[in-house]
Design an enzyme around this catalytic site. Sequence first.
Site, PDB file in Angstrom:
ATOM      1  N   ASN A   1      -6.061   6.726   2.121  1.00 21.85           N
ATOM      2  CA  ASN A   1      -5.932   6.266   3.226  1.00 21.85           C
ATOM      3  C   ASN A   1      -7.308   6.593   4.259  1.00 21.85           C
ATOM      4  O   ASN A   1      -7.428   7.019   5.323  1.00 21.85           O
ATOM      5  CB  ASN A   1      -4.996   6.768   4.102  1.00 21.85           C
ATOM      6  CG  ASN A   1      -3.539   5.784   3.863  1.00 21.85           C
ATOM      7  OD1 ASN A   1      -3.631   4.729   4.221  1.00 21.85           O
ATOM      8  ND2 ASN A   1      -2.341   6.204   3.815  1.00 21.85           N
TER       9      ASN A   1
ATOM     10  N   ASP B   1      -3.186   7.199  -3.118  1.00 21.24           N
ATOM     11  CA  ASP B   1      -4.015   6.841  -1.800  1.00 21.24           C
ATOM     12  C   ASP B   1      -4.157   7.082  -0.487  1.00 21.24           C
ATOM     13  O   ASP B   1      -3.139   8.016   0.366  1.00 21.24           O
ATOM     14  CB  ASP B   1      -2.519   5.472  -1.128  1.00 21.24           C
ATOM     15  CG  ASP B   1      -2.763   4.849   0.083  1.00 21.24           C
ATOM     16  OD1 ASP B   1      -3.786   5.201   0.640  1.00 21.24           O
ATOM     17  OD2 ASP B   1      -1.876   3.978   0.306  1.00 21.24           O
TER      18      ASP B   1
ATOM     19  N   GLU C   1       4.319   5.224  -2.137  1.00 24.44           N
ATOM     20  CA  GLU C   1       4.717   4.308  -2.115  1.00 24.44           C
ATOM     21  C   GLU C   1       5.846   4.145  -1.933  1.00 24.44           C
ATOM     22  O   GLU C   1       5.743   2.627  -2.229  1.00 24.44           O
ATOM     23  CB  GLU C   1       3.756   3.684  -0.707  1.00 24.44           C
ATOM     24  CG  GLU C   1       4.721   3.383   0.715  1.00 24.44           C
ATOM     25  CD  GLU C   1       3.914   2.570   1.078  1.00 24.44           C
ATOM     26  OE1 GLU C   1       4.507   1.991   2.730  1.00 24.44           O
ATOM     27  OE2 GLU C   1       2.216   2.102   1.133  1.00 24.44           O
TER      28      GLU C   1
ATOM     29  N   ASN D   1       3.683  -0.365  -2.986  1.00 25.13           N
ATOM     30  CA  ASN D   1       4.848  -0.789  -1.815  1.00 25.13           C
ATOM     31  C   ASN D   1       5.649  -1.186  -1.659  1.00 25.13           C
ATOM     32  O   ASN D   1       6.247  -2.451  -1.343  1.00 25.13           O
ATOM     33  CB  ASN D   1       3.434  -1.894  -0.998  1.00 25.13           C
ATOM     34  CG  ASN D   1       3.065  -1.823   0.471  1.00 25.13           C
ATOM     35  OD1 ASN D   1       3.301  -0.602   1.236  1.00 25.13           O
ATOM     36  ND2 ASN D   1       2.289  -2.261   0.826  1.00 25.13           N
TER      37      ASN D   1
ATOM     38  N   ASP E   1      -0.527  -4.393  -1.664  1.00 21.89           N
ATOM     39  CA  ASP E   1      -2.103  -4.717  -1.193  1.00 21.89           C
ATOM     40  C   ASP E   1      -2.859  -3.731  -1.170  1.00 21.89           C
ATOM     41  O   ASP E   1      -3.864  -4.381  -0.701  1.00 21.89           O
ATOM     42  CB  ASP E   1      -1.893  -4.898   0.471  1.00 21.89           C
ATOM     43  CG  ASP E   1      -1.108  -3.047   1.358  1.00 21.89           C
ATOM     44  OD1 ASP E   1      -0.581  -2.346   0.210  1.00 21.89           O
ATOM     45  OD2 ASP E   1      -0.446  -3.145   2.333  1.00 21.89           O
ATOM     46  N   HIS E   2      -2.134  -3.278  -2.125  1.00 23.48           N
ATOM     47  CA  HIS E   2      -3.742  -1.972  -3.067  1.00 23.48           C
ATOM     48  C   HIS E   2      -3.961  -2.800  -4.122  1.00 23.48           C
ATOM     49  O   HIS E   2      -2.703  -2.979  -5.305  1.00 23.48           O
ATOM     50  CB  HIS E   2      -2.915  -0.626  -3.027  1.00 23.48           C
ATOM     51  CG  HIS E   2      -2.918   0.110  -2.577  1.00 23.48           C
ATOM     52  ND1 HIS E   2      -3.949   0.794  -1.002  1.00 23.48           N
ATOM     53  CD2 HIS E   2      -1.908   0.155  -0.867  1.00 23.48           C
ATOM     54  CE1 HIS E   2      -3.424   1.807  -0.119  1.00 23.48           C
ATOM     55  NE2 HIS E   2      -2.109   0.673   0.327  1.00 23.48           N
TER      56      HIS E   2
ATOM     57  N   ASN F   1      -0.680   2.383  -5.299  1.00 22.25           N
ATOM     58  CA  ASN F   1       0.046   2.458  -4.234  1.00 22.25           C
ATOM     59  C   ASN F   1       1.240   1.521  -4.823  1.00 22.25           C
ATOM     60  O   ASN F   1       0.291  -0.040  -4.557  1.00 22.25           O
ATOM     61  CB  ASN F   1      -0.605   2.511  -2.776  1.00 22.25           C
ATOM     62  CG  ASN F   1       0.820   2.227  -1.639  1.00 22.25           C
ATOM     63  OD1 ASN F   1       1.424   1.257  -1.808  1.00 22.25           O
ATOM     64  ND2 ASN F   1       0.208   3.323  -0.701  1.00 22.25           N
TER      65      ASN F   1
END
Length: 267
Positions: free
Chosen positions: A154, A152, A36, A10, A255-256, A8
Amino acid sequence: MFKLTSLNLNGLRSAATKGVADWVAELAPDCICMQEIRVQASDIEGRFEEMAGLKGHFHFAEKKGYAGTAVYTKHAPSQVVVGWGDPEFDAEGRYLELRFDTPKRKFSVISCYFPSGSSGEERQEAKFRFLKGFFPHLVALKKEREFVLCGDINIAHKEIDLKNWRGNQKNSGFLPEERAWMTKLLDAGAEGAGLVDVYRMLKPDTTGEAYTWWSNRGQAYANNVGWRLDYHLATPKTAALARTEQIYKTVKFSDHAPITVDYDFKL
């Protein structure tokens, strides 16, 4: 070996400024699934069609700067499937399937970005709608082909998949309904989808080293207060060919953390 990575980002443009192309070149995967990406076709043109010699394929969200998925691949797919047939979530660019079919084999690599429900009740309801519709899609797909879904998700499935599981039982990503959905997805019985959580097959007992996401709040990353949200979900025959895994915790494009699995076959 077939080296398959998931990440991911971002934001693809943001990750590009942090050197993601150089990292991919060094890693040299056969395919890398991205979630993302947060770009449109106009952002790709002349800049991101390829990365480290890999050809890019994309599913863009209709909304600018939002969601989106990509797969960069060394091997030319026989077919590219954009979206899984649900208008609500296909508009958000959440599913991209590359098929690598031969007369002897039907095999797909899927990049998927599950909705997050953390922003509020409305998005949590959307997440539940996604899960409800996506389950039968995966069941039907498994009946006709082998695949690995990278993404991802989630959802942290079990208590060992996040640091503060006690305090997160009422929070999106660790709700009982979400965890039950994952359990059913991995159930090989008549009611389940019978998919395999490849990382957990290889590393059944890890806790802190399994995390792939950390909140930007406080010192979550520094203290490894993380969650395992990024998965390889595979059909059983393909999962059985998984040999090694690696989570790149020190690689910070978002952040992944990226996750790679090496499978003992070649396209």
